[in-house]
Write an enzyme that holds these catalytic residues in place. Sequence first.
Site, short mmCIF file in Angstrom:
data_model
loop_
_atom_site.label_atom_id
_atom_site.label_comp_id
_atom_site.label_asym_id
_atom_site.label_seq_id
_atom_site.Cartn_x
_atom_site.Cartn_y
_atom_site.Cartn_z
N ALA A 181 0.80 -1.23 0.00
CA ALA A 181 0.00 0.00 0.00
C ALA A 181 0.84 1.29 0.00
O ALA A 181 0.30 2.36 -0.20
CB ALA A 181 -0.96 0.02 1.19
N ASN A 260 -3.15 0.84 5.59
CA ASN A 260 -3.32 2.26 5.27
C ASN A 260 -3.85 2.45 3.85
O ASN A 260 -3.84 1.54 3.04
CB ASN A 260 -1.98 2.98 5.41
CG ASN A 260 -0.88 2.36 4.57
OD1 ASN A 260 -0.30 1.35 4.97
ND2 ASN A 260 -0.60 2.94 3.42
N ASP A 305 -0.69 6.79 7.28
CA ASP A 305 -0.17 5.42 7.26
C ASP A 305 -0.46 4.72 8.58
O ASP A 305 0.32 3.91 9.07
CB ASP A 305 1.35 5.42 6.95
CG ASP A 305 1.92 4.02 6.76
OD1 ASP A 305 1.17 3.10 6.41
OD2 ASP A 305 3.14 3.84 6.96
N CYS A 605 16.08 3.40 1.57
CA CYS A 605 16.91 2.19 1.67
C CYS A 605 18.26 2.47 2.34
O CYS A 605 18.76 1.65 3.09
CB CYS A 605 17.14 1.57 0.30
SG CYS A 605 15.60 0.98 -0.44
N HIS A 606 18.87 3.61 2.04
CA HIS A 606 20.23 3.85 2.52
C HIS A 606 20.31 4.84 3.69
O HIS A 606 21.39 5.07 4.22
CB HIS A 606 21.13 4.32 1.37
CG HIS A 606 21.34 3.25 0.34
ND1 HIS A 606 22.10 2.14 0.59
CD2 HIS A 606 20.90 3.12 -0.93
CE1 HIS A 606 22.11 1.36 -0.49
NE2 HIS A 606 21.38 1.93 -1.42
N MET A 645 19.35 -4.36 -5.40
CA MET A 645 19.52 -2.96 -5.80
C MET A 645 19.12 -2.77 -7.27
O MET A 645 19.66 -3.44 -8.14
CB MET A 645 20.99 -2.58 -5.59
CG MET A 645 21.44 -1.35 -6.35
SD MET A 645 21.41 0.14 -5.35
CE MET A 645 21.87 1.35 -6.60
O1 LIG Z 1 1.05 -0.86 3.45
C1 LIG Z 1 1.54 -1.99 3.32
O2 LIG Z 1 1.15 -2.81 2.49
C2 LIG Z 1 2.63 -2.35 4.25
C3 LIG Z 1 3.28 -3.59 4.21
C4 LIG Z 1 4.31 -3.86 5.13
C5 LIG Z 1 4.91 -5.22 5.03
O3 LIG Z 1 4.34 -6.05 4.30
O4 LIG Z 1 5.91 -5.54 5.62
C6 LIG Z 1 4.66 -2.85 6.08
C7 LIG Z 1 3.94 -1.64 6.04
N1 LIG Z 1 2.97 -1.41 5.15
C8 LIG Z 1 4.18 -0.56 6.96
O5 LIG Z 1 3.52 0.49 6.89
C9 LIG Z 1 5.17 -0.69 7.94
O6 LIG Z 1 5.38 0.20 8.77
C10 LIG Z 1 5.92 -1.91 7.97
C11 LIG Z 1 6.98 -2.29 8.78
C12 LIG Z 1 7.33 -3.53 8.34
C13 LIG Z 1 8.42 -4.37 8.81
O7 LIG Z 1 8.39 -5.56 8.48
O8 LIG Z 1 9.30 -3.86 9.52
N2 LIG Z 1 6.54 -3.91 7.32
C14 LIG Z 1 5.66 -2.94 7.06
CA LIG Z 2 1.94 0.75 5.11
#
Ligand SMILES: O=C(O)c1cc(C(=O)O)c2c(n1)C(=O)C(=O)c1cc(C(=O)O)[nH]c1-2
Ligand SMILES: [Ca+2]
Length: 686
Positions: A181, A260, A305, A605-606, A645
Amino acid sequence: ESPASNAAAGIDTAAIIANDKTTREWPSYGLNYAETRFSRLDQISDDNVGKLGLAWSYNLNSRRGVEATPLVVDGVMYVTASWSVVHALDAATGEPLWTYDPDVPREWGVKGCCDVVNRGVAIHDGKVYVGSFDGYLHALDAATGERLWKVNTLIDRSKPYTITGAPRVINDRVIIGNGGAEYGVRGYLTAYDVETGKQAWRWFSVPGNPDEPFEDDSMKKAAETWDPEGKWWEEGGGGTMWDSMAYDPELDLLYVGTGNGTPWNRLQRSPAGGDNLYLASVVALDPDTGEYQWHYQHTPGDSWDYTSTQHIILADLEIDGDKRKVLMQAPKNGFFYVIDRTDGEFISAEPFVQVNWAEGYDDNGRPIEVEGARSRTDPWETIPSPYGAHNWHPMSFNPDTGLVYIPAQGVPLVLQNNPNYEYNNTTTGAPNAGLGWNTGYFFANVAPEATPFGTLLAWDPVKQEEVWRAEYVSPWNGGTLTTAGNLVFQGTADGRFLAYDAGTGELLWQTPVGTGVVAAPSTWEHDGQQYVSVAVGWGGVYGITQRATEKVGPGRVFTFRLGGDASMPDSMVIRQPSDLLQGVSYDPDDVPAGGALYMTNCLLCHGVPAVNNGGNLPNLGYSSPAVIRNIEDIVFTDARAALGMPSFKGKLSERELEQIVAFIQGSADAARAAMAEQEKASSSGD
Ligand SMILES: O=C(O)c1cc(C(=O)O)c2c(n1)C(=O)C(=O)c1cc(C(=O)O)[nH]c1-2
Ligand SMILES: [Ca+2]
């Protein structure tokens, strides 16, 4: 004979229910269908936990986040690592029995918002099920690890769908959702036949293409709460069910937490407003047909979110003199909810951390929103931030103490409406927009007022108040386990595994485990001996870019028992200030433009170069000069494809890359100067 040979043969819905009377095994993600993570085992207790020692450790060969709860049945452990790899071990010795690698194409990595993680498997009748990051559900022979079947769970493989959550099995259905999402997908949950993998039902959480008929009445109802222009459909709307589920066998209801909206910003998603059902809700479904039964929406018209995919726990609590069948949840938005799980009736909601988006809840269970909490043109700090006051890290509920143990946190962030938002455009300065993130916000370059924190909270769900707490050095600590031995176990971001007195919060025992812990522990009994296991491996969305440890090891499973005396494996020092990048020449005038481009393409990512300590992906402020010399190769080819990457060929120009390099070297220089300044100040101070 291998201990796996007959493993898991007797595990089915009846067995999972029966196991809850003894909790000798740990047969499903949250231990039982109520997902309490409360073990009745009490051989290890507040009296003797000081004698806990390492029984064995096992190297998962994983360098990214490990989020799995180890399942144990018949003396065999099933645990997953990053990239959805499954390991079966002899639970008493840690000897490997088999490994199953679903061979997730590494290009899929960039479709995930939050690290290439997996939270574990489900077990049923001699089979092990895993959802792989690239959207397949795999059924394995529990004895050999051989794949029996594999089904594609994705409705559109061109979209950024991923699977990170653990499947659940109810009767003859194996159930799995997905994520995506942040980038833009339409969320749904699917049930498959446990034997054949044939699809049994699918429930979408948000309405689909307005030109097509509704899938069911729940979608018809939901559509009334979205902007009639149907603008959301461009991106799918979100509502992904990427983690929590629970099941009440008596009521025969499956509960699922929804995610979200896409984009995050409701102003951009549904300009006419509306509650946008069924985002940020808990929904009850018929587990046999997938038919919608009822919902409760924690965050109407989510714009932050504020997923409600966080852990769901079922319990029977005495509230105002009545025994109530309740469902408890502490979603990202910072409130702790108790609702009636028979019909979704709101009982209570109180903040478990500081929040600034709502004052509280009215009697009908609607939040009283604070003026200015949404989508502002000026930067504003929303508390909790999109990282959540509590994320996926499982909480636990101990019926003896009556307390819920919540891994709570604060990760400050300042948001700002992105008025130029357009689906799939690359607005410079919008976080990771160059990689398809479409939040509808900028992360404003303004220092947040709040400070980050990580806290273990012991919460009384009846009185809706805190009973005790333990503070940590960093957010993003592990999930919790509680036991009849009056204990709470938790791993930490700074690489320790701890046991507390469940009633008082007194710290009774701890051990270093070589790297940050995000997963939740499990406990189980074998040949009369109680064991506690935890899978470690720093990562997840926060852990990609920063860490609280100086040393790291690979992902591992640690198993403890009383009197265990195995030796701890080594870990290594990752980075010192002297490793800061130096010697790359650049034009200081390029730094600001480079910063905006960095935000658009590299940040999530970084991390912030030289400021964040670097997570399980490299912080570029600590790059070696050789990396910078080869940076065109790294950025414009598939040289790092095997690590996940992507190539930025056609997305960034050589000139833009030069500006990004200026920002990276400029940030490293600034950090080095700040450290020198600090050193001077502290040496002249004494
Ligand atoms: O909106 C989504 O589809 C989605 C998926 C995921 C996920 O699948 O790990 C996370 C989140 N949102 C998210 O908002 C989030 O804070 C989050 C933390 C993590 C994690 O594994 O540390 N996954 C996710
Ligand atoms: Ca999310």
